[in-house]
Motif scaffolding. Sequence first.
Motif, PDB file in Angstrom:
ATOM      1  N   UNK A 117      31.917 -18.637  -0.418  1.00 19.21           N
ATOM      2  CA  UNK A 117      31.421 -17.904  -1.591  1.00 19.21           C
ATOM      3  C   UNK A 117      31.383 -18.761  -2.855  1.00 19.21           C
ATOM      4  N   UNK A 118      32.403 -19.598  -3.040  1.00 22.60           N
ATOM      5  CA  UNK A 118      32.426 -20.465  -4.222  1.00 22.60           C
ATOM      6  C   UNK A 118      31.284 -21.477  -4.182  1.00 22.60           C
ATOM      7  N   UNK A 119      30.986 -21.989  -3.012  1.00 24.63           N
ATOM      8  CA  UNK A 119      29.899 -22.960  -2.890  1.00 24.63           C
ATOM      9  C   UNK A 119      28.542 -22.302  -3.130  1.00 24.63           C
ATOM     10  N   UNK A 120      28.380 -21.085  -2.649  1.00 28.94           N
ATOM     11  CA  UNK A 120      27.139 -20.361  -2.921  1.00 28.94           C
ATOM     12  C   UNK A 120      26.996 -20.087  -4.416  1.00 28.94           C
ATOM     13  N   UNK A 121      28.112 -19.778  -5.058  1.00 27.65           N
ATOM     14  CA  UNK A 121      28.080 -19.548  -6.505  1.00 27.65           C
ATOM     15  C   UNK A 121      27.704 -20.828  -7.242  1.00 27.65           C
ATOM     16  N   UNK A 122      28.176 -21.973  -6.739  1.00 24.32           N
ATOM     17  CA  UNK A 122      27.851 -23.246  -7.375  1.00 24.32           C
ATOM     18  C   UNK A 122      26.363 -23.576  -7.208  1.00 24.32           C
ATOM     19  N   UNK A 123      25.827 -23.301  -6.033  1.00 24.90           N
ATOM     20  CA  UNK A 123      24.402 -23.523  -5.803  1.00 24.90           C
ATOM     21  C   UNK A 123      23.579 -22.650  -6.749  1.00 24.90           C
ATOM     22  N   UNK A 124      24.008 -21.406  -6.919  1.00 25.46           N
ATOM     23  CA  UNK A 124      23.336 -20.495  -7.862  1.00 25.46           C
ATOM     24  C   UNK A 124      23.423 -21.040  -9.289  1.00 25.46           C
ATOM     25  N   UNK A 127      20.921 -23.729  -9.638  1.00 25.85           N
ATOM     26  CA  UNK A 127      19.585 -23.133  -9.726  1.00 25.85           C
ATOM     27  C   UNK A 127      19.321 -22.622 -11.137  1.00 25.85           C
ATOM     28  N   UNK A 128      20.311 -21.956 -11.722  1.00 24.86           N
ATOM     29  CA  UNK A 128      20.167 -21.457 -13.093  1.00 24.86           C
ATOM     30  C   UNK A 128      19.962 -22.605 -14.081  1.00 24.86           C
ATOM     31  N   UNK A 129      20.595 -23.745 -13.795  1.00 24.64           N
ATOM     32  CA  UNK A 129      20.437 -24.909 -14.665  1.00 24.64           C
ATOM     33  C   UNK A 129      19.003 -25.438 -14.608  1.00 24.64           C
ATOM     34  N   UNK A 130      18.389 -25.380 -13.423  1.00 28.59           N
ATOM     35  CA  UNK A 130      16.983 -25.778 -13.302  1.00 28.59           C
ATOM     36  C   UNK A 130      16.114 -24.851 -14.141  1.00 28.59           C
ATOM     37  N   UNK A 131      16.383 -23.545 -14.032  1.00 29.87           N
ATOM     38  CA  UNK A 131      15.612 -22.563 -14.804  1.00 29.87           C
ATOM     39  C   UNK A 131      15.768 -22.811 -16.311  1.00 29.87           C
ATOM     40  N   UNK A 139      12.640 -32.230 -18.649  1.00 34.13           N
ATOM     41  CA  UNK A 139      12.195 -32.676 -17.325  1.00 34.13           C
ATOM     42  C   UNK A 139      13.049 -32.047 -16.234  1.00 34.13           C
ATOM     43  N   UNK A 140      14.370 -32.060 -16.423  1.00 35.25           N
ATOM     44  CA  UNK A 140      15.262 -31.371 -15.494  1.00 35.25           C
ATOM     45  C   UNK A 140      15.493 -32.076 -14.176  1.00 35.25           C
ATOM     46  N   UNK A 141      15.308 -33.396 -14.131  1.00 36.54           N
ATOM     47  CA  UNK A 141      15.500 -34.073 -12.848  1.00 36.54           C
ATOM     48  C   UNK A 141      16.963 -34.103 -12.425  1.00 36.54           C
ATOM     49  N   UNK A 142      17.868 -34.199 -13.396  1.00 32.01           N
ATOM     50  CA  UNK A 142      19.290 -34.200 -13.049  1.00 32.01           C
ATOM     51  C   UNK A 142      19.704 -32.845 -12.481  1.00 32.01           C
ATOM     52  N   UNK A 143      19.176 -31.779 -13.069  1.00 32.16           N
ATOM     53  CA  UNK A 143      19.484 -30.436 -12.568  1.00 32.16           C
ATOM     54  C   UNK A 143      18.921 -30.240 -11.163  1.00 32.16           C
ATOM     55  N   UNK A 144      17.730 -30.759 -10.933  1.00 33.22           N
ATOM     56  CA  UNK A 144      17.101 -30.664  -9.614  1.00 33.22           C
ATOM     57  C   UNK A 144      17.955 -31.362  -8.566  1.00 33.22           C
TER      58      UNK A 144
END
Length: 236
Positions: A117-124, A127-131, A139-144
Amino acid sequence: MKIERRKVSMQVFDRIKEYIQNEDMKPGDRLPTEKQLSEMFGVSRTPVREALSVLEASGLTVSKQGGGSIVQATSLTNLIEETQFEFIDTDEVLNLLETRIILETEAARLAAERATPDEKALIKEKLDAIRSSQNDNRVGYKEDIAFHNAIVRASHNPILVHSVENITTLYEKAIRFSLKKNMGISEKRAQVLSEHERIYTAIRMGNGEQARDEMQHHLSNACKKFKHTFDQALNS
């Protein structure tokens, strides 16, 4: 200052880089004309034109009406180093992206099946950082990259994680080059975000097959777009 015939475009690029540094050029300064550079280096205009196209595509220079290239107001030292990437063989970068497809499609499947669950939260969170980067017009390449790396780590396969980390440096430059070309094109940026969202949703739902398929679709698109963008930069 004559140029050997081997890898002429890259040698011309190196000479222009040296010229910018040696002449201590500032933003707004004009480079010699294509004809002048051709005569300086003893080569035809074609490799000079290719080198100038890469400089412009990278944001270091801008073409002005009536001919000539003007140095842009940017961090010249950093950008000069980054533009070396754009003379890497296109096939080499495409091979790298194909390798990422092979590794990350299975990483996405394993992450869907193994992520805590913690890892899924981190992935989310990534994703929010990309948004957010898109909303802020960055550019957002680091977030990607952080999003993709979080998925790979959630695979719980240390060899897979190590394999991806080993090719991260060149991949960072490839993804930055590609994403910079999406700046100002809202449809393309929205498409990339949507692809990331679908990957995350499949992982959150624990659907390994769907996560694998969504990652395959996303990275295959990235591969196609990179080749198209790279070709445009050199043929412009």
